[in-house]
Design a protein around this motif. Structure first.
Motif, mmCIF file in Angstrom:
data_model
loop_
_atom_site.group_PDB
_atom_site.id
_atom_site.type_symbol
_atom_site.label_atom_id
_atom_site.label_comp_id
_atom_site.label_asym_id
_atom_site.label_seq_id
_atom_site.Cartn_x
_atom_site.Cartn_y
_atom_site.Cartn_z
ATOM 1 N N VAL A 34 0.989 -1.335 -0.085
ATOM 2 C CA VAL A 34 0.273 -0.015 0.043
ATOM 3 C C VAL A 34 0.970 1.193 -0.069
ATOM 4 O O VAL A 34 0.279 2.362 0.014
ATOM 5 N N ALA A 35 2.171 1.295 0.101
ATOM 6 C CA ALA A 35 3.071 2.201 0.247
ATOM 7 C C ALA A 35 2.941 3.404 -0.990
ATOM 8 O O ALA A 35 3.002 4.521 -0.537
ATOM 9 N N PRO A 36 2.598 2.888 -2.222
ATOM 10 C CA PRO A 36 2.428 4.198 -3.133
ATOM 11 C C PRO A 36 1.282 4.989 -2.991
ATOM 12 O O PRO A 36 1.524 6.126 -2.887
ATOM 13 N N GLY A 37 0.183 4.196 -2.716
ATOM 14 C CA GLY A 37 -1.132 5.151 -2.448
ATOM 15 C C GLY A 37 -0.978 5.895 -1.122
ATOM 16 O O GLY A 37 -1.408 7.159 -1.290
ATOM 17 N N ILE A 38 -0.064 5.398 -0.224
ATOM 18 C CA ILE A 38 -0.008 6.115 1.239
ATOM 19 C C ILE A 38 0.704 7.390 1.019
ATOM 20 O O ILE A 38 0.314 8.661 1.287
ATOM 21 N N LEU A 39 1.708 7.092 0.156
ATOM 22 C CA LEU A 39 2.739 8.342 -0.008
ATOM 23 C C LEU A 39 2.089 9.405 -0.702
ATOM 24 O O LEU A 39 2.027 10.582 -0.445
ATOM 25 N N ILE A 42 11.794 15.311 -0.050
ATOM 26 C CA ILE A 42 11.922 14.315 1.123
ATOM 27 C C ILE A 42 11.201 12.924 1.179
ATOM 28 O O ILE A 42 11.165 12.259 2.085
ATOM 29 N N SER A 43 10.540 12.887 -0.010
ATOM 30 C CA SER A 43 9.570 11.570 -0.062
ATOM 31 C C SER A 43 10.444 10.263 0.102
ATOM 32 O O SER A 43 10.215 9.278 0.537
ATOM 33 N N PRO A 44 11.715 10.213 -0.550
ATOM 34 C CA PRO A 44 12.359 8.917 -0.439
ATOM 35 C C PRO A 44 12.641 8.430 0.983
ATOM 36 O O PRO A 44 12.577 7.295 1.298
ATOM 37 N N ALA A 45 13.040 9.376 1.786
ATOM 38 C CA ALA A 45 13.136 9.413 3.261
ATOM 39 C C ALA A 45 11.985 8.750 3.973
ATOM 40 O O ALA A 45 11.966 7.492 4.584
ATOM 41 N N LEU A 46 10.551 8.925 3.477
ATOM 42 C CA LEU A 46 9.349 8.354 3.921
ATOM 43 C C LEU A 46 9.274 6.960 3.331
ATOM 44 O O LEU A 46 8.623 6.290 3.852
ATOM 45 N N ALA A 47 9.650 6.900 1.968
ATOM 46 C CA ALA A 47 9.552 5.588 1.420
ATOM 47 C C ALA A 47 10.271 4.628 2.314
ATOM 48 O O ALA A 47 9.572 3.407 2.393
ATOM 49 N N GLY A 89 14.056 -0.085 -5.488
ATOM 50 C CA GLY A 89 13.870 0.378 -7.115
ATOM 51 C C GLY A 89 12.815 1.382 -7.387
ATOM 52 O O GLY A 89 13.059 1.834 -8.464
ATOM 53 N N ALA A 90 11.956 1.452 -6.734
ATOM 54 C CA ALA A 90 10.574 2.264 -6.946
ATOM 55 C C ALA A 90 10.920 3.691 -6.645
ATOM 56 O O ALA A 90 10.012 4.438 -6.931
ATOM 57 N N MET A 91 12.177 4.021 -5.920
ATOM 58 C CA MET A 91 12.278 5.220 -5.233
ATOM 59 C C MET A 91 12.131 6.543 -6.321
ATOM 60 O O MET A 91 11.646 7.301 -6.214
ATOM 61 N N PRO A 92 13.318 6.076 -7.341
ATOM 62 C CA PRO A 92 13.277 7.156 -8.482
ATOM 63 C C PRO A 92 11.969 7.355 -9.050
ATOM 64 O O PRO A 92 11.578 8.858 -9.239
ATOM 65 N N ILE A 93 11.160 6.519 -9.224
ATOM 66 C CA ILE A 93 9.685 6.572 -9.695
ATOM 67 C C ILE A 93 8.916 7.446 -8.834
ATOM 68 O O ILE A 93 8.349 8.279 -9.338
ATOM 69 N N LEU A 94 9.051 7.033 -7.728
ATOM 70 C CA LEU A 94 8.320 7.910 -6.559
ATOM 71 C C LEU A 94 8.399 9.446 -6.955
ATOM 72 O O LEU A 94 7.703 10.340 -6.815
ATOM 73 N N VAL A 95 9.973 9.665 -6.726
ATOM 74 C CA VAL A 95 10.453 10.997 -7.065
ATOM 75 C C VAL A 95 9.803 11.713 -8.140
ATOM 76 O O VAL A 95 9.179 12.940 -8.252
ATOM 77 N N ALA A 147 3.236 0.274 -10.678
ATOM 78 C CA ALA A 147 3.976 -0.701 -11.953
ATOM 79 C C ALA A 147 5.335 -0.830 -11.888
ATOM 80 O O ALA A 147 5.695 -2.101 -12.208
ATOM 81 N N GLN A 148 6.070 0.043 -11.419
ATOM 82 C CA GLN A 148 7.684 -0.274 -11.167
ATOM 83 C C GLN A 148 7.638 -1.196 -9.981
ATOM 84 O O GLN A 148 8.579 -2.296 -10.398
ATOM 85 N N GLU A 149 6.891 -1.313 -8.773
ATOM 86 C CA GLU A 149 6.984 -2.363 -8.007
ATOM 87 C C GLU A 149 6.627 -3.845 -8.415
ATOM 88 O O GLU A 149 7.297 -4.508 -7.857
#
Lengths: 262, 221
Positions: free
Chosen positions: B50-55, B112-117, B125-131, B183-185
Motif C-alpha cells: 500500500v506504500a504508493p497509495g499512502i505516499l 523528502i519523499s524517499p526518506a518516508l518511502a 528500486g521504485a524510489m526514483p519513480i516515486l520522486v 507498476a514499477q514495484e
C-alpha cells in the motif's frame, strides 16, 4: 433571442403558462414509462427481472450528465453576457442534477448487488460518476458560500465551466478502460445493441425525466425570483425616511437598519 | 517576463520569511505517513503493497494544506488589487503565484519523499519513480489548487470549501501517480502512467492559470 428572455417579469409570465403543461406531460410520460418498463417489457434472458432497474438507472445517468452540461452552458452564458436569468437557471439546476446523480449511483448499486455480487466496485465509470456527484456538491457549496450572493453565482459559474473537463472522461470511461461496467449500448455509432421492446420504455422514461427536469427547473427558478423580490421589497421598506434627523451633536444619525446591515 | 520573475521572487521571499508554513506542510506529510504503519500494522509485505497509495495521498493532503495561503494574504492586505492593476497579464501573475507555491510546498515534498518511502518499506528500486511521479504530479496539484483557491477568496469557511472543490479534481493525478510506482514495484512499465501524469500537467499548465486569473478578477471586482 437572448435578450428577449432576459426580462424576469416576462419569464415569470411565460413559465406560469408552461408549468402545468410540463408537469402534466412529465407525469404522463413517467407513468407510461413505468407501465412499459415494469409490466409490458420482457425480462432479460440473462439478468431476469433485475433488468428493470435499468429503466430508472440509465435515464438518471443521462440526466446527471446533461444537467451538468446545462449548468455549465448556463454559467458560460452568465459569464459572457451577464444574462440575469442564466445565473438563476444554473443555480436552480444544480441540486436537481445532484439528485439525478444520486439516484443513478444508488440504483446502480442496487443493480450491482445481484448482477456483479457487490454494492460498489472502483470501476472507472462508477468512480467518475462519483466525482461528478462531488463536483455538483462543490458547486452548490461554493454558490452558497459567500455573504454576497452575486459573488457566489459568479464563482460558481467559473467552477461549472472548469468542471466540464470531467464530462468526456465520464462519457468515454467505459471505452477507454475496459472495466466491469458495460459499454454504451444505445448512444453509439451504428445500431443500438438493445432490443426494441426494451429500448422503447427506456426512451419514454428518458423523455419523462427530461420534462420532469424542465418542470422542477421552472419551479425552482420561479421560487428563486420570488425570494429575490421579497428581499428587495423588505429592503425597500427598511430604507430610511428622506431627510435623516440631526442629533444634538450636529452629526446626522444613521438609520438603524443601515448600521445593523440588515 | 521581469514582472513574472519578480512576482515569483517576492512570493518565495515571503514564503522564506514565513518558513514555518513550509515546515508545517512537511511535518504534516511525515506525520500522516508515519500514522499508517500504526493503523495497518508493521508487516513489511502489507506496507510495501500500500506504500504508493499512502505516499501519494499524504503528499496530496499536505499540498492541500497550504493552498489557502496562495492568494488569501494578498487579497486581505490589498496587494492582489495592485497585481490585478499592474501591466503583467493576470494569467501570468496567477502562474507566478502558483509556481512560487509549488516551489515552497510541492518541491520539498517530492525531495523528502524517499526518506518516508523507507518508513513504509517501499522497494528501493521504485524510489526514483516515486520522486519523478511527485515532481510531475505536484505542479498539477498546485495548478488545480490555484483555481480553487482563487474561486473561494472571501468565502465563509474557505478551508472546508477548498477541500470539497479540490479533492475530486485531484483524483486523476493520484491514480496515475500511485499507478506509476505500483507498476514499477510489480515489474511493469511505469512509463505509461508517467506520460499520462505529464499530459495532465501540460493540460493544467495551459488552462489553470487562465481560469485562476478569471477567478481572481471576479474576486477583486
Amino acid at each position: 433571442m437572448l435578450s428577449r428572455f432576459a426580462n424576469p417579469a416576462r419569464f415569470v409570465r411565460v413559465s406560469a403558462a408552461l408549468l402545468p403543461w410540463c408537469a402534466g406531460v412529465s407525469i404522463a410520460l413517467i407513468l407510461l414509462g413505468l407501465y412499459l418498463a415494469l409490466i409490458a417489457s420482457p425480462p432479460d434472458y440473462q439478468q431476469g427481472e433485475a433488468v428493470r432497474i435499468m429503466y430508472v438507472h440509465v435515464p438518471s445517468a443521462w440526466m446527471a450528465l446533461n444537467v451538468y452540461l446545462f449548468v455549465a452552458a448556463a454559467s458560460a452564458v452568465a459569464l459572457v453576457w451577464r444574462h440575469p436569468l442564466a445565473e438563476v437557471a444554473a443555480r436552480a439546476a444544480a441540486p436537481i442534477g445532484a439528485c439525478f446523480t444520486f439516484v443513478c449511483l444508488t440504483t446502480g448499486s442496487l443493480w450491482g448487488r445481484p448482477m456483479w455480487g457487490t454494492w460498489w466496485v472502483w470501476d472507472a465509470r462508477l468512480t467518475s460518476v462519483l466525482v461528478l456527484f462531488f463536483l455538483y456538491l462543490g458547486y452548490i457549496a461554493l454558490v452558497n458560500g459567500f455573504d454576497d450572493p452575486a459573488r457566489g453565482s459568479r464563482a460558481g459559474s467559473l467552477l461549472a465551466v472548469v468542471g466540464v473537463v470531467n464530462l468526456p472522461i465520464i462519457k468515454f470511461s467505459v471505452d477507454w478502460w475496459n472495466t466491469l461496467h458495460q459499454p454504451a449500448s444505445v448512444l453509439r455509432l451504428g445500431k443500438p445493441t438493445i432490443a426494441l421492446s426494451m429500448l422503447a420504455p427506456l426512451l419514454v422514461m428518458a423523455s419523462g425525466f427530461t420534462v420532469l427536469f424542465v418542470t422542477l427547473l421552472l419551479i425552482r427558478m420561479r421560487t428563486d425570483l420570488k425570494q429575490r423580490r421579497i428581499r428587495a421589497l423588505q429592503l425597500d421598506r427598511l430604507t430610511p425616511a428622506p431627510a435623516p434627523p440631526h442629533t444634538e451633536s450636529g452629526l446626522p444619525a444613521r438609520p438603524v437598519a443601515a448600521r445593523e446591515g440588515i | 517576463m521581469p514582472g513574472f520573475l519578480g512576482l515569483v521572487r517576492r512570493d518565495l521571499q515571503l514564503a522564506l520569511h514565513h518558513s514555518g508554513d513550509t515546515a508545517l506542510v512537511l511535518a504534516f506529510f511525515v506525520l500522516t505517513v508515519v500514522l499508517f504503519p500504526f493503523g495497518i500494522g508493521p508487516e513489511p509485505d502489507v506496507l510495501a503493497r500500500v506504500a504508493p497509495g499512502i505516499l501519494w495521498v499524504a503528499a496530496l493532503l499536505a499540498a492541500l494544506l497550504s493552498l489557502d495561503r496562495m492568494f488569501l494574504p494578498d487579497y486581505e492586505d490589498g496587494s492582489l488589487d495592485l497585481i490585478v492593476l499592474s501591466r503583467l497579464p493576470l494569467g501570468l501573475a496567477a502562474l507566478a503565484k502558483i509556481v512560487a507555491h509549488w516551489i515552497s510546498s510541492g518541491l520539498p515534498l517530492a525531495l523528502i519523499s524517499p526518506a518516508l518511502a523507507v518508513v513504509v518499506d517501499l522497494e528501493p528500486g521504485a524510489m526514483p519513480i516515486l520522486v519523478i511521479s511527485l515532481l510531475l504530479g505536484t505542479p498539477t496539484l498546485s495548478l488545480i489548487g490555484g483555481v480553487a483557491a482563487a474561486l473561494t477568496l472571501g468565502a465563509r469557511r474557505q478551508g472546508v470549501l477548498l477541500s470539497l472543490l479540490v479533492l475530486p479534481l485531484y483524483v486523476p493525478p493520484l491514480v496515475f501517480g500511485a499507478g506509476a510506482i505500483e507498476a514499477q514495484e510489480t515489474g511493469g512499465d511505469p512509463r505509461a502512467d508517467l506520460l499520462l501524469l505529464a499530459a495532465l500537467l501540460a493540460a493544467a499548465l495551459a488552462l489553470a492559470p487562465w481560469a485562476a486569473a478569471a477567478a481572481v478578477r471576479q474576486a477583486t471586482e
